[in-house]
Structure formats: C-alpha cells, structure tokens
Motif scaffolding. Structure first.
Motif, PDB file in Angstrom:
ATOM      1  N   LYS A 266      42.642  43.159  35.694  1.00 39.82           N
ATOM      2  CA  LYS A 266      43.219  42.802  36.998  1.00 39.82           C
ATOM      3  C   LYS A 266      44.546  42.069  36.815  1.00 39.82           C
ATOM      4  O   LYS A 266      45.517  42.328  37.527  1.00 39.82           O
ATOM      5  CB  LYS A 266      42.238  41.923  37.783  1.00 39.82           C
ATOM      6  N   LYS A 267      44.580  41.130  35.844  1.00 36.59           N
ATOM      7  CA  LYS A 267      45.807  40.364  35.591  1.00 36.59           C
ATOM      8  C   LYS A 267      46.933  41.284  35.096  1.00 36.59           C
ATOM      9  O   LYS A 267      48.089  41.144  35.503  1.00 36.59           O
ATOM     10  CB  LYS A 267      45.534  39.281  34.544  1.00 36.59           C
ATOM     11  N   ILE A 268      46.554  42.229  34.221  1.00 30.89           N
ATOM     12  CA  ILE A 268      47.554  43.161  33.687  1.00 30.89           C
ATOM     13  C   ILE A 268      48.133  44.037  34.799  1.00 30.89           C
ATOM     14  O   ILE A 268      49.352  44.237  34.889  1.00 30.89           O
ATOM     15  CB  ILE A 268      46.927  44.043  32.578  1.00 30.89           C
ATOM     16  N   ILE A 269      47.250  44.535  35.677  1.00 29.23           N
ATOM     17  CA  ILE A 269      47.686  45.384  36.800  1.00 29.23           C
ATOM     18  C   ILE A 269      48.600  44.594  37.739  1.00 29.23           C
ATOM     19  O   ILE A 269      49.632  45.099  38.195  1.00 29.23           O
ATOM     20  CB  ILE A 269      46.462  45.945  37.555  1.00 29.23           C
ATOM     21  N   GLN A 270      48.214  43.332  38.033  1.00 28.52           N
ATOM     22  CA  GLN A 270      49.025  42.486  38.911  1.00 28.52           C
ATOM     23  C   GLN A 270      50.405  42.226  38.313  1.00 28.52           C
ATOM     24  O   GLN A 270      51.418  42.265  39.013  1.00 28.52           O
ATOM     25  CB  GLN A 270      48.313  41.162  39.169  1.00 28.52           C
TER      26      GLN A 270
END
Length: 274
Positions: A266-270
C-alpha cells in the motif's frame, strides 16, 4: 447417549476455557465504542454472525476430520497469522497514532455512521470465525475416540454454549452504565443503590480500557499458541523460557511480518501515485 454427551461436553468446555476467556476479552472490546442506542443491535449482529460461523465450521471440521484431517492444522496456522496481524496492528496504532479527544470521536461516529458500524461488526465476526475454529477443533480433539454421533453432539453443544456464554457476558458488560443509571434513578440518588449505580457507571470506561488491552494480548497469545502447537520446527525453539512468553514472542513476530506484508505494498503504491 445424553450422559456420554454431557460428560464429553464438560471435558471439552474445560479444555476450551482458555480460548473462551480470550474470545470474551476480544469480542467485548470489539462490541464497545458505539452510541448507547446502537450497542445491543450491534452486539446482536455480531452474535448472529458468530452462530453462522459455527454453523459453517462445525460440519466442515467434522467432515475434514474424517476425510482429510491434516488440513485442519494448516487452517489453524492461517487463522493464527490473521489473529497475530490484528493484535500487532492494534499495538502499532496505539504507539504511533495520537489519541483522539472525546468530541473528535463523537464527530467521527456521526460522520461515518453506518459504515463505521458495519466495518467494526465485520471485523468482530472475522475474528470470531478464527477463534471459533480453535474452539471447535479443541472440542473435537477431546472426543476423537468416541462415535460420530457423540462427536457431533459434543461439538455442537460446546459451540452453542460458547456463543451464548460469551455474548451474554458481553451484553452485560456493555450495559453496565444503563444498569447504573437505572439504580441511581430508582434510589433518587440516595443510599446503597445509588452508590452501586454510580460505581457501575464509573467502572464501565475502566473495564472497556482493560478489555481493550486484554483483548489485544489475547490475540497475540492465541496466535502464538497456535504456532507453538502446530508448527513442528517451533517446538525446539526458545525451550528455556516460559511457554506463555514464547507464545507472545511467536505471536508478535508473526504479526509484525503480516503487518509489513499487508502495509508495504500500500505504501509503495501510494508513493508511486505521488
């Protein structure tokens, strides 16, 4: 037959007492934090979900035990990772997220409305599902040498008693303040009844906070216990420390890994979107 079922149910209930205590702590924490008018409807929704969970789990566990018993262990381990994730996620939230003031919480409830309620009910039912698997499997393990009829009756009795017992006590806990206000009103705020009522009202927030802590510890302990009992490689690890501390270590380690697995993508996508 009923004598045999009663005796087997008594033994099975004693064996599952620890899990039932954890189940109570976890679900009492999850059933609180709603507006007073929504507490009982929410609790009833969770209770119905718990009954449906057991209607699914009991026959599936019995069939798997007959035809494919080895898979039960892997189901328990997967459930352990889910419980560990829930427990560690709560701990991380307590450490890194600032505590909201009372008016902010009320504002959030009013804005989210039914969505927040549905989300919490869904989370409670999901957690109940994993704990119910553990309860049913332990109960089934106490009657493996009995006939199929006794197995079915015993596991069914334990499942019903577990649901009614746990959520009955939860209902009493979440209505403590209402009982207190009733006693205060009836006694015109005078005498022993008024003192008892005031005590109930003041005690409820403390009980809820304690249950929040106990419920989180229970999630970690139950998950760690699942790993200790079902993963052969862990039997010979940390043998010089108490079993409860070992369960905590295993539960925390699994929870941290699961939090990283769930949150990192999720952090990478954000980050990529920015």
């Amino acid at each position: 037959l009923m004598d045999d079922v009663a005796l087997a149910s008594k033994i099975a209930t004693q064996k599952t007492a620890g899990i039932l205590g954890d189940d109570l702590a976890v679900n009492a924490e999850k059933a609180t934090g709603f507006l007073a008018s929504r507490e009982i409807p929410v609790l009833w929704a969770i209770t119905k979900g718990s009954f449906i969970n057991k209607l699914i789990i009991v026959p599936v566990a019995l069939v798997l035990n007959i035809f494919f018993p080895v898979i039960i262990k892997y189901i328990l381990i997967m459930g352990g990772f889910y419980l560990a994730y829930e427990g560690v996620e709560k701990i991380i939230e307590w450490i890194f997220h600032s505590k909201k003031e009372g008016h902010e919480l009320v504002e959030e409830i009013q804005q989210d409305g039914g969505n927040a309620e549905k989300s919490k009910v869904k989370s409670a039912i999901s957690t109940d599902f994993i704990l119910s698997i553990e309860i049913v499997i332990i109960a089934l393990g106490t009657v493996l040498d009995q006939s199929l009829g006794i197995q079915i009756a015993t596991v069914s009795v334990v499942a019903i008693v577990a649901t009614l017992g746990v959520y009955g006590i939860v209902a009493l806990i979440v209505r403590m303040d209402d009982a207190g206000y009733f006693l205060i009103k009836k006694s015109n705020n005078k005498g022993a009844l008024a003192l008892l009522g005031t005590g109930l009202v003041k005690t409820l927030p403390i009980v809820i906070r304690i249950l929040g802590v106990v419920g989180t510890i229970a999630l970690i302990l139950v998950s760690g216990g699942i790993f200790s009992h079902n993963i052969e490689a862990l039997h010979h690890v940390l043998t010089n420390i108490p079993s409860m501390l070992k369960d905590v270590i295993f539960g925390l380690a699994a929870g941290i890994v699961m939090v990283i697995i769930v949150t990192l993508p999720k952090k990478i996508i954000q980050t990529l979107r920015k």
